[in-house]
Design a protein around this motif. Structure first.
Motif, PDB file in Angstrom:
ATOM      1  N   GLN A  31      44.871  41.310  88.521  1.00 54.91           N
ATOM      2  CA  GLN A  31      44.540  41.140  86.979  1.00 54.91           C
ATOM      3  C   GLN A  31      44.389  39.702  86.724  1.00 54.91           C
ATOM      4  OE1 GLN A  31      47.414  43.901  85.252  1.00 54.91           O
ATOM      5  NE2 GLN A  31      45.668  45.136  84.510  1.00 54.91           N
ATOM      6  N   HIS A  32      43.725  39.651  85.618  1.00 55.78           N
ATOM      7  CA  HIS A  32      43.545  38.165  84.940  1.00 55.78           C
ATOM      8  C   HIS A  32      44.393  38.166  83.754  1.00 55.78           C
ATOM      9  CE1 HIS A  32      40.276  40.857  82.890  1.00 55.78           C
ATOM     10  NE2 HIS A  32      40.606  40.337  82.065  1.00 55.78           N
ATOM     11  N   LEU A  33      44.630  36.919  83.286  1.00 55.36           N
ATOM     12  CA  LEU A  33      45.295  36.545  82.286  1.00 55.36           C
ATOM     13  C   LEU A  33      44.349  35.743  81.141  1.00 55.36           C
ATOM     14  CD1 LEU A  33      48.100  36.160  81.332  1.00 55.36           C
ATOM     15  CD2 LEU A  33      48.281  33.881  81.950  1.00 55.36           C
ATOM     16  N   THR A  43      39.537  33.838  80.736  1.00 52.75           N
ATOM     17  CA  THR A  43      40.561  34.345  81.397  1.00 52.75           C
ATOM     18  C   THR A  43      40.377  33.971  83.032  1.00 52.75           C
ATOM     19  OG1 THR A  43      38.676  35.960  82.011  1.00 52.75           O
ATOM     20  CG2 THR A  43      39.809  36.769  80.357  1.00 52.75           C
ATOM     21  N   TYR A  44      41.601  33.853  83.518  1.00 55.45           N
ATOM     22  CA  TYR A  44      41.767  33.269  84.879  1.00 55.45           C
ATOM     23  C   TYR A  44      42.772  34.559  85.677  1.00 55.45           C
ATOM     24  CZ  TYR A  44      40.213  28.785  83.051  1.00 55.45           C
ATOM     25  OH  TYR A  44      39.185  27.874  82.732  1.00 55.45           O
ATOM     26  N   GLU A  61      48.320  29.289  74.815  1.00 55.29           N
ATOM     27  CA  GLU A  61      48.458  30.790  74.369  1.00 55.29           C
ATOM     28  C   GLU A  61      48.121  31.723  75.539  1.00 55.29           C
ATOM     29  OE1 GLU A  61      48.486  31.156  69.661  1.00 55.29           O
ATOM     30  OE2 GLU A  61      46.473  30.281  70.696  1.00 55.29           O
ATOM     31  N   ALA A  62      48.599  32.867  75.370  1.00 58.79           N
ATOM     32  CA  ALA A  62      48.339  33.761  76.485  1.00 58.79           C
ATOM     33  C   ALA A  62      48.488  35.079  75.846  1.00 58.79           C
ATOM     34  CB  ALA A  62      48.981  33.686  78.037  1.00 58.79           C
ATOM     35  N   ARG A  63      47.781  36.154  76.513  1.00 56.15           N
ATOM     36  CA  ARG A  63      47.838  37.566  75.944  1.00 56.15           C
ATOM     37  C   ARG A  63      48.524  38.211  77.528  1.00 56.15           C
ATOM     38  NH1 ARG A  63      43.027  39.471  72.556  1.00 56.15           N
ATOM     39  NH2 ARG A  63      42.301  40.143  74.445  1.00 56.15           N
ATOM     40  N   ALA A  64      48.742  39.616  77.069  1.00 55.92           N
ATOM     41  CA  ALA A  64      49.121  40.500  78.427  1.00 55.92           C
ATOM     42  C   ALA A  64      47.852  40.610  79.390  1.00 55.92           C
ATOM     43  CB  ALA A  64      49.306  41.714  77.837  1.00 55.92           C
TER      44      ALA A  64
END
Length: 685
Positions: free
Chosen positions: A367-369, A385-386, A422-425
């Protein structure tokens, strides 16, 4: 010839069915669960200084204890009997009510070698000097979760004169709570009654210190880790909740006995949150007995004594943090850059930790972040997204970034350790089942190594945890040796995989690289290379790399007949893989051929889409809106929004998963009104 009865009862079979191994375990159990002790078990019991014994008292309560003696206090006159030259402590609740004909469960366990064997049967010939147990079932057990400890006697095992009196306590006792909270090992007894009598089991449980949680009501919650799939303990509990626990203090010799009722928990958010947990069980004590210094043995943990399997599990604090983080799945959260590592001449890794005091949302390998940064401090935040290059088991986020654009340049040039982004799930459907039996082929080019590395880490970790590493072939293509990343990390994983992993490294430019040492082949990954390397045809292919690499390999694999369902791909950037859809695939509805009114419900804005307007994202941006997106190709899913009215379609089927009531607006357009969506589109933007 009459088939002998199954070695497993209904409770055990029910749990085996729940994990899909009932048929395999039935055949396995008939081979290894015997009605007698093999010679190696008989010799093993003879050398032990203690044995774990589970029994049932006159009120039907289950108890368990450690019965000690000088090595040789157990002997086997024949394969059907185990004789004990030991007199149980009359204060021991597990042995106080033993009588001829009593059913008992036995666990022979050698803490300094991690060997253990199980046996249950019937007590016979009880005297003041000892007793015998007639074998009902005998079988070996795996060495998982046993910490290595050496033992020494501090008194004669049968001398109880100086042993303090047993104490009946409650779960509010500080000593009781401390023994449980600090324990890395305990033993459990359980039993069932059927037409053939009573059957008692004694079993070992181990984990990190504190793996048993004391709840506010005094009950205990215990994670159940991957084991031998017999489900003797939990299968018994499904049919009969009565169970007994003993927590030995290996330093003081204290033994804490509990009897009560247990319950198996198969559905809980805490199962996924507690690393390594397959399920949970809850124990509610009814009686608590502390026997100070009752154990005549003392044990010392070896310097490297922790079980590798125990160290692969989580803890309750981490589980609570993960559950708290899950509640913030759809919000942007601050993450601090904890570490920066140069992986190659062009790829740099950023280790991220939550800066808000919460845990991380558990991701799936591949998955990506989504992250949000401000390359221009005075400008608007930019989203990218990485792919995460870590496995779920690693317990932290790591993105590995190649310098190739606005955000990647900002990450590599401007940010340093301690800075916050900042990051999301994590999100995305490009994932792998690390325990699938079919071999996996991982194909990586350039920075496409990142999801492949995450998948490989997951395959090795879960394989070691479950004692079977999925056979894996990894092909890594790089332009030059200096640009290839993670060589040392992959070599370490290869060593851990124990022959289940083969790695093939390719270079386009081989200058200053040594064949066989720095690379295995020259050029690019191709199906011709597969023919030379892969021994047979049934594989799942996973690939990630630049668009030409992805499309070319996909076409080659399709040409040689690999089913589309076994080709898994992650394209980065705006390019999406063009798949050859089967004739059975649902046909995408046509796009609207004339203007369609579009309402953006959250913002209260309206617009009119026409075939020249581009995607719905283009339309929203033209109206001054800034919806979140990353790929503009339907491969990441970041831009998914609810469709409140109307219907959308796509020029090419997106690779990201999208719900029936959602649209990936980065590549969606209004569908023709004749498709049943009406002549108006309302989006939750």
């Amino acid at each position: 010839m009459t088939q002998p009865p199954s070695p497993f009862h209904d409770g055990e079979v029910a749990l085996q069915k729940a994990v899909g191994v009932a048929e395999r375990m039935e055949a396995f159990g008939r081979r290894v669960i015997r009605d007698h002790m093999p010679d190696q078990h008989r010799d093993f019991y003879r050398q032990l200084p203690f044995i774990v014994l589970g029994a049932v008292d006159g009120e039907g309560d289950a108890w368990i204890t450690l019965l000690s003696g000088r090595p040789g206090f157990m002997a086997s006159p024949d394969p059907k009997r185990l004789a004990f030259a030991a007199y149980p402590d009359p204060q021991d609740p597990a042995t106080a009510s033993l009588d001829d004909g009593a059913a008992v469960g036995l666990l022979g366990i050698e803490l300094h070698t991690r060997r253990r064997n199980r046996m249950n049967g019937t007590l016979r010939a009880l005297t003041a000097e000892g007793f015998e147990v007639a074998v009902e079932h005998a079988f070996g057990n795996c060495p998982q979760y046993i910490q290595l400890r050496d033992f020494a006697f501090v008194r004669e095992p049968g001398d109880f004169a100086e042993v303090p009196a047993a104490q009946t306590l409650g779960m509010d006792s500080p000593r009781v709570r401390a023994m449980i909270a600090e324990a890395d090992t305990f033993f459990v007894s359980s039993y069932v009654d059927d037409a053939n009598g009573r059957h008692v089991d004694a079993s070992h449980r181990g984990g990190k210190s504190g793996f048993v949680r004391i709840n506010q009501d005094g009950s205990l919650t215990i994670p159940d880790f991957a084991g031998n799939l017999h489900f003797n303990t939990l299968g018994n509990i499904l049919l009969n909740p009565r169970a007994g626990l003993v927590f030995p203090d290996f330093v003081t010799g204290d033994m804490l006995h509990l009897t009560g009722d247990a319950e198996v928990v198969l559905d809980s958010d805490e199962i996924a949150a507690f690393q390594g947990a397959e399920r949970l069980w809850v124990f509610r004590p009814r009686k608590v007995v502390l026997r100070p210094a009752a154990l005549p043995l003392r044990f010392s943990m070896r310097a490297e004594g922790w079980s590798p399997n125990s160290l692969m599990t989580g803890d309750w604090e981490q589980a609570a943090d993960r559950i708290a983080a899950e509640k913030s799945r759809n919000t942007w959260r601050p993450f601090r850059i904890a570490r920066i590592v140069d992986e190659s001449s062009v790829i740099r890794s950023f280790h991220l930790e939550p800066a808000d005091g919460k845990g991380i949302v558990v991701h799936e390998a591949g998955q990506h972040l989504p992250i949000r940064v401000r390359p221009d401090p005075a400008g608007e935040p930019v989203l990218r997204t990485y792919t995460l290059s870590t496995a779920p088991s690693d317990g932290f986020y790591r993105i590995s970034v190649k310098r190739q654009g606005l955000v990647s340049n900002h990450l590599q040039n401007d940010l340093k350790t301690g800075d916050v982004i900042e990051a999301r799930a994590p999100a995305g459907g490009f994932t792998i089942d690390p325990l699938e039996a079919r071999p996996a082929v991982l194909l990586a080019a350039g920075v496409g190594i990142t999801p492949m590395l995450a998948m490989l880490r997951s395959i090795v970790f879960e394989g070691l945890r479950k004692r079977r590493v999925r056979p894996t072939y990894m092909f890594i293509a790089a332009r030059t040796l200096a640009e290839r990343a993670f060589d040392a990390e992959i070599a370490e994983l290869m060593a851990q995989a124990g022959g289940a992993l083969r790695v093939v490294r390719l270079l386009e430019i081989t200058q200053d690289a040594v064949p066989g040492t720095d690379f295995d082949a020259e050029g690019r990954i191709s199906t011709e290379l597969f023919r030379q390397t892969l021994p047979f045809d049934a594989y799942d292919f996973y690939m990630c790399g630049p668009p030409p690499f992805m499309q070319g390999l996909y076409d080659q694999l399709s040409d040689i007949g690999v089913p589309d369902a076994r080709i898994h791909a992650e394209a980065f950037g705006p390019a999406s893989l063009k798949r050859r859809e089967p004739s059975s695939a649902e046909i995408l509805p046509p796009a609207a051929g004339k203007p369609v009114p579009v309402a953006f419900a959250k913002s209260g804005k309206e617009a009119r889409w026409d075939p020249s307007a581009g995607s719905l994202l283009d339309l929203a941006e033209a109206r001054g809106l800034t919806p979140e997106y990353s790929c503009r190709g339907g491969s990441c899913g970041t831009c998914a929004v609810k469709v409140l009215a109307g219907k959308v379609t796509y020029e090419a089927r997106p690779s990201a998963k999208v719900g029936a009531d959602e649209a990936l607006i980065c590549c969606a357009v209004p569908a023709d009104p004749s498709e049943g969506g009406g002549d108006r589109l309302i989006l939750d933007v």
